[in-house]
Design an enzyme around this catalytic site. Structure first.
Site, PDB file in Angstrom:
ATOM      1  N   THR A 157       0.748  -1.151   0.052  1.00  0.00           N
ATOM      2  CA  THR A 157       0.011   0.067   0.030  1.00  0.00           C
ATOM      3  C   THR A 157       0.672   1.345  -0.160  1.00  0.00           C
ATOM      4  OG1 THR A 157      -1.802  -1.291   1.321  1.00  0.00           O
ATOM      5  CG2 THR A 157      -1.535   0.874   1.881  1.00  0.00           C
TER       6      THR A 157
ATOM      7  N   VAL B  85     -12.401  -5.738   1.922  1.00  0.00           N
ATOM      8  CA  VAL B  85     -12.049  -4.540   1.773  1.00  0.00           C
ATOM      9  C   VAL B  85     -10.995  -4.261   2.952  1.00  0.00           C
ATOM     10  CG1 VAL B  85     -12.672  -2.173   2.070  1.00  0.00           C
ATOM     11  CG2 VAL B  85     -14.242  -3.629   0.468  1.00  0.00           C
ATOM     12  N   GLY B  86     -10.032  -3.512   2.984  1.00  0.00           N
ATOM     13  CA  GLY B  86      -9.196  -3.357   4.022  1.00  0.00           C
ATOM     14  C   GLY B  86      -9.308  -1.851   4.596  1.00  0.00           C
ATOM     15  N   ASP B  87      -8.512  -1.722   5.397  1.00  0.00           N
ATOM     16  CA  ASP B  87      -8.528  -0.447   6.020  1.00  0.00           C
ATOM     17  C   ASP B  87      -8.115   0.913   5.290  1.00  0.00           C
ATOM     18  OD1 ASP B  87      -5.630  -1.543   5.863  1.00  0.00           O
ATOM     19  OD2 ASP B  87      -5.195   0.316   7.117  1.00  0.00           O
TER      20      ASP B  87
HETATM   21  N1  ASP Z   1      -3.646  -2.321   4.739  1.00  0.00           N
HETATM   22  C1  ASP Z   1      -3.601  -2.866   3.356  1.00  0.00           C
HETATM   23  C2  ASP Z   1      -4.991  -3.688   3.327  1.00  0.00           C
HETATM   24  O1  ASP Z   1      -5.249  -4.561   4.167  1.00  0.00           O
HETATM   25  C3  ASP Z   1      -2.663  -3.645   3.054  1.00  0.00           C
HETATM   26  C4  ASP Z   1      -1.209  -3.029   2.931  1.00  0.00           C
HETATM   27  O2  ASP Z   1      -0.975  -1.968   3.854  1.00  0.00           O
HETATM   28  O3  ASP Z   1      -0.103  -3.582   2.433  1.00  0.00           O
HETATM   29  O4  ASP Z   1      -5.645  -3.913   2.334  1.00  0.00           O
END
Ligand code: ASP
Length: 310
Positions: free
Chosen positions: A176, A205-207
């Site tokens: 990310t 869906v992530g954060d």
């Molecule tokens: N936080 C992101 C997610 O969970 C992944 C990442 O930070 O690489 O979608």
């Protein structure tokens, strides 16, 4: 002219010194510097923090080295589903998209949600229809294809596993991307963009696109962009938690970010890091993993481009 600052990240993870070739390491640093310079130059020319974070994130989205935009990880169906968010600390306005595909720069679509719709968060087909109404072009899957990420997915595609881009099994290409900035006008902003997790399914869906979890900005306190195991960052409402510790307890940016990343996220089993800037231009970039692709620059002169723990 007031002081200004910017920080960016390209994901946190198992980044151990010596595992990557020096050529690859140099490429990562070069991409980070390019994004940092783009954002910093905008701030220097008097642009808003909102413009600067969008500009910096677009540079990172355009690089296949990072899991956002071009180079996003593969879903269980072998496609790319991207998430992004942006927030203006001056107005507390925010925009976010998730489960979108074919959009070259998801962060710009998130900004359009904020500025050109009455909504904050659009997902999937609806978000794509919104993009279409605004005349966005879509790129073919070839544009997003990256050989390394394809291999990553092939290894687990027939399993129920899903993994963070920065898995311990892999060396090289991690996460990310995000940017936070303070502009000369005293306003802060944050933007975050991601392809999520390899082999994700069921519309996971992530954060990153969730306001308050992976992305948050408030002039009263700070701007924050997170990276790491999204499920834990959602449960910890991490970005907002940093802001709350500053607002309600009067803590400094450094103390609040350290508390959240080195204690609270770890306590619930999460790993990752964040970048943050406060209204005075202080920057914090804590992480509880081995490394985090990160860079920052302040108008007072300090500049950092780093990957590992020092
Ligand atoms: N936080 C992101 C997610 O969970 C992944 C990442 O930070 O690489 O979608």
């Amino acid at each position: 002219m007031g002081t200004f600052s910017i920080a960016i990240h390209g994901g946190a993870g198992t980044l151990v010194k010596g595992q990557m070739t020096s050529e690859l390491e140099a490429k990562y640093k070069e991409s980070l510097s390019k994004a940092l310079t783009a954002g910093y130059s905008a701030l220097e020319a008097g642009s808003t923090a909102l413009d600067a974070v969008e500009i910096a994130v677009k540079v990172l989205e355009d690089s296949p080295l990072f899991n956002a935009g071009k180079g996003s990880v593969f879903t269980a169906e072998g496609s790319h589903e991207m998430d992004a968010a942006i927030m203006d600390g001056k107005t507390l306005e925010a925009g976010a998209v998730s489960l979108i595909s074919g959009i070259k720069n998801p962060v710009s679509l998130a900004r359009d949600v904020m500025e050109k719709s009455y909504h904050v968060f659009l997902a999937g087909d609806g978000a794509m229809r919104f993009a279409d109404d605004l005349g966005y072009d879509t790129e073919s899957p070839d544009y997003f294809y990256d050989e390394f990420r394809h291999q990553q997915w092939l290894e687990i595609r027939d399993t129920d596993d899903f993994q963070l881009d920065h898995s311990t099994k892999k060396e090289g290409k991690f996460g990310t991307v995000g940017a936070v900035a303070l502009d000369v006008h005293g306003n802060v902003a944050a933007a975050t963009s991601t392809g999520g997790m390899t082999n994700k399914k069921w519309g996971r869906v992530g954060d990153s696109p969730m306001i308050g979890a992976g992305n948050y900005a408030n002039n009263k306190t700070c701007a924050v962009s997170c990276t790491g195991s999204g499920e834990f960052f959602i449960r910890g409402v991490v970005a907002y938690d940093v802001s709350c510790l500053m607002e309600y307890k009067g803590w400094s940016l450094e103390k609040a970010t350290a508390e959240v990343i080195q204690k609270r996220v770890l306590e619930i089993g999460g790993d990752g890091g964040l970048i943050a800037v406060d209204a005075q231009g202080n920057i914090a970039m804590p992480f509880n993993t081995e490394g985090m692709y990160r860079a920052s620059k302040k108008s007072t002169g300090e500049e950092i481009v780093a990957i590992y723990k020092d």
